[in-house]
Design a protein around this motif. Sequence first.
Motif, PDB file in Angstrom:
ATOM      1  N   LYS A 132       0.962  -1.418  -0.019  1.00  9.15           N
ATOM      2  CA  LYS A 132       0.045  -0.026  -0.117  1.00  9.15           C
ATOM      3  C   LYS A 132       0.833   1.427   0.102  1.00  9.15           C
ATOM      4  CE  LYS A 132      -3.776  -2.301   2.203  1.00  9.15           C
ATOM      5  NZ  LYS A 132      -4.600  -2.272   3.505  1.00  9.15           N
ATOM      6  N   ALA A 133       2.135   1.249   0.711  1.00  9.74           N
ATOM      7  CA  ALA A 133       2.765   2.355   0.746  1.00  9.74           C
ATOM      8  C   ALA A 133       3.546   2.507  -0.420  1.00  9.74           C
ATOM      9  CB  ALA A 133       3.869   2.072   1.758  1.00  9.74           C
ATOM     10  N   SER A 134       3.809   1.593  -1.337  1.00  8.19           N
ATOM     11  CA  SER A 134       4.405   1.482  -2.398  1.00  8.19           C
ATOM     12  C   SER A 134       3.575   2.109  -3.600  1.00  8.19           C
ATOM     13  CB  SER A 134       5.007   0.308  -3.150  1.00  8.19           C
ATOM     14  OG  SER A 134       5.724  -0.373  -2.268  1.00  8.19           O
ATOM     15  N   ILE A 135       2.201   1.839  -3.396  1.00  5.32           N
ATOM     16  CA  ILE A 135       1.254   2.346  -4.251  1.00  5.32           C
ATOM     17  C   ILE A 135       1.187   3.924  -3.929  1.00  5.32           C
ATOM     18  CG2 ILE A 135      -1.138   2.564  -5.029  1.00  5.32           C
ATOM     19  CD1 ILE A 135      -1.081  -0.440  -4.797  1.00  5.32           C
ATOM     20  N   LYS A 136       1.153   4.401  -2.690  1.00  9.50           N
ATOM     21  CA  LYS A 136       0.946   5.680  -2.444  1.00  9.50           C
ATOM     22  C   LYS A 136       2.322   6.328  -2.987  1.00  9.50           C
ATOM     23  CE  LYS A 136      -0.264   9.404  -0.131  1.00  9.50           C
ATOM     24  NZ  LYS A 136      -0.843  10.234  -1.096  1.00  9.50           N
ATOM     25  N   ASP A 137       3.458   5.788  -2.810  1.00 11.89           N
ATOM     26  CA  ASP A 137       4.639   6.476  -3.197  1.00 11.89           C
ATOM     27  C   ASP A 137       4.417   6.624  -4.833  1.00 11.89           C
ATOM     28  OD1 ASP A 137       7.519   7.347  -2.908  1.00 11.89           O
ATOM     29  OD2 ASP A 137       8.087   5.282  -3.966  1.00 11.89           O
ATOM     30  N   LEU A 138       4.128   5.702  -5.525  1.00 11.81           N
ATOM     31  CA  LEU A 138       3.940   5.925  -6.933  1.00 11.81           C
ATOM     32  C   LEU A 138       3.123   6.951  -7.167  1.00 11.81           C
ATOM     33  CD1 LEU A 138       3.473   2.193  -8.193  1.00 11.81           C
ATOM     34  CD2 LEU A 138       5.416   3.655  -8.709  1.00 11.81           C
ATOM     35  N   GLU A 139       2.050   7.100  -6.459  1.00 10.66           N
ATOM     36  CA  GLU A 139       1.116   8.049  -6.673  1.00 10.66           C
ATOM     37  C   GLU A 139       1.635   9.317  -6.525  1.00 10.66           C
ATOM     38  OE1 GLU A 139      -3.771   8.779  -5.721  1.00 10.66           O
ATOM     39  OE2 GLU A 139      -2.379   7.910  -4.390  1.00 10.66           O
ATOM     40  N   THR A 191       2.292  12.524  -9.072  1.00 10.45           N
ATOM     41  CA  THR A 191       1.774  13.712  -8.985  1.00 10.45           C
ATOM     42  C   THR A 191       3.144  15.021  -9.222  1.00 10.45           C
ATOM     43  OG1 THR A 191      -0.058  12.888  -7.671  1.00 10.45           O
ATOM     44  CG2 THR A 191       0.360  15.340  -7.528  1.00 10.45           C
ATOM     45  N   ALA A 192       4.128  14.409  -8.683  1.00 10.68           N
ATOM     46  CA  ALA A 192       5.179  15.393  -8.657  1.00 10.68           C
ATOM     47  C   ALA A 192       5.734  15.731 -10.207  1.00 10.68           C
ATOM     48  CB  ALA A 192       6.568  14.771  -7.871  1.00 10.68           C
ATOM     49  N   LEU A 193       5.895  14.586 -10.831  1.00 14.34           N
ATOM     50  CA  LEU A 193       6.150  14.545 -12.357  1.00 14.34           C
ATOM     51  C   LEU A 193       4.993  15.781 -13.075  1.00 14.34           C
ATOM     52  CD1 LEU A 193       7.216  11.134 -13.369  1.00 14.34           C
ATOM     53  CD2 LEU A 193       8.838  13.207 -13.241  1.00 14.34           C
ATOM     54  N   LYS A 194       3.777  15.499 -12.824  1.00 14.76           N
ATOM     55  CA  LYS A 194       2.718  16.216 -13.301  1.00 14.76           C
ATOM     56  C   LYS A 194       2.939  17.850 -12.847  1.00 14.76           C
ATOM     57  CE  LYS A 194      -2.460  16.192 -13.395  1.00 14.76           C
ATOM     58  NZ  LYS A 194      -3.462  15.477 -13.083  1.00 14.76           N
ATOM     59  N   PHE A 221      13.782  14.977 -16.295  1.00 14.63           N
ATOM     60  CA  PHE A 221      12.555  14.532 -16.466  1.00 14.63           C
ATOM     61  C   PHE A 221      12.134  13.336 -16.900  1.00 14.63           C
ATOM     62  CE2 PHE A 221       7.880  14.463 -17.842  1.00 14.63           C
ATOM     63  CZ  PHE A 221       7.275  14.898 -16.633  1.00 14.63           C
ATOM     64  N   ASN A 222      12.978  12.970 -17.916  1.00 12.28           N
ATOM     65  CA  ASN A 222      13.012  11.721 -18.789  1.00 12.28           C
ATOM     66  C   ASN A 222      13.439  10.668 -17.781  1.00 12.28           C
ATOM     67  OD1 ASN A 222      11.762  12.368 -21.180  1.00 12.28           O
ATOM     68  ND2 ASN A 222      13.270  12.632 -22.178  1.00 12.28           N
ATOM     69  N   SER A 223      14.607  10.945 -17.065  1.00  7.26           N
ATOM     70  CA  SER A 223      15.193  10.137 -16.177  1.00  7.26           C
ATOM     71  C   SER A 223      14.040   9.538 -15.078  1.00  7.26           C
ATOM     72  CB  SER A 223      16.409  10.704 -15.550  1.00  7.26           C
ATOM     73  OG  SER A 223      16.879   9.761 -14.756  1.00  7.26           O
ATOM     74  N   ASP A 224      13.720  10.720 -14.528  1.00  4.93           N
ATOM     75  CA  ASP A 224      12.313  10.459 -13.405  1.00  4.93           C
ATOM     76  C   ASP A 224      11.304   9.713 -14.133  1.00  4.93           C
ATOM     77  OD1 ASP A 224      14.063  11.925 -11.833  1.00  4.93           O
ATOM     78  OD2 ASP A 224      12.862  13.600 -11.779  1.00  4.93           O
ATOM     79  N   MET A 225      10.916   9.838 -15.177  1.00  2.00           N
ATOM     80  CA  MET A 225       9.723   9.188 -15.950  1.00  2.00           C
ATOM     81  C   MET A 225      10.136   7.461 -16.160  1.00  2.00           C
ATOM     82  SD  MET A 225       6.532   9.797 -16.784  1.00  2.00           S
ATOM     83  CE  MET A 225       6.324  11.234 -17.467  1.00  2.00           C
ATOM     84  N   THR A 226      11.624   7.508 -16.426  1.00  2.78           N
ATOM     85  CA  THR A 226      11.952   5.953 -16.568  1.00  2.78           C
ATOM     86  C   THR A 226      12.031   5.482 -15.170  1.00  2.78           C
ATOM     87  OG1 THR A 226      13.150   6.704 -18.476  1.00  2.78           O
ATOM     88  CG2 THR A 226      13.774   4.831 -17.428  1.00  2.78           C
ATOM     89  N   GLY A 227      12.489   6.292 -14.112  1.00  5.90           N
ATOM     90  CA  GLY A 227      12.257   5.655 -12.864  1.00  5.90           C
ATOM     91  C   GLY A 227      11.208   5.024 -12.225  1.00  5.90           C
ATOM     92  N   LEU A 228      10.001   5.918 -12.551  1.00  4.78           N
ATOM     93  CA  LEU A 228       8.823   5.911 -12.189  1.00  4.78           C
ATOM     94  C   LEU A 228       8.177   4.594 -13.123  1.00  4.78           C
ATOM     95  CD1 LEU A 228       6.333   6.577 -10.446  1.00  4.78           C
ATOM     96  CD2 LEU A 228       5.472   7.882 -12.528  1.00  4.78           C
TER      97      LEU A 228
END
Length: 151
Positions: free
Chosen positions: A97-104, A108-111, A131-138
């Motif tokens: 559940k915490a992992s899902i919250k972290d993904l969310e 949101t931060a990327l948005k 940004f692309n690096s963070d998007m790939t990490g997500l």
Amino acid sequence: MKKSIFIIALMAGALFTSCKNNEEKKADAMEEVVDASDDLNKVNDDINKDAVTKANDAEWQTFKMESNKTILDNEARIEELKSAMKMPGKTFDASYKASIKDLEDKNTALKNRINDYENNQTDWETFKREFNSDMTGLGEAFKNLSVNNKK
């Protein structure tokens, strides 16, 4: 008469003190040429920067549309994961559940970053790379969550 002589002397003094020799005139002219050249270079730099910014407008719009699509896809995946947690017969631990919250939160931060960039345009190449690096990490985090869920 004394006034006339005084005025003539004053004018002659002003004339001699305001005259410059040829070397001084040449130095002043050279300084003016250098200043004009610097001003011209600054104007050319400004024109080039404007041209680069306008050239990046199309690239920025394409990048923004693609990023927003990926962010929306991520939001849909997060909603699917949340729905799967509510299904009967499956148990999920607190870390899942915490992992899902972290993904969310990351999504949101990327948005927010993509929206903030439009208002505060900084170095385009650096922004795009980070940004692309963070998007790939997500994306990797989504994959890792799916792998951990199946174990």
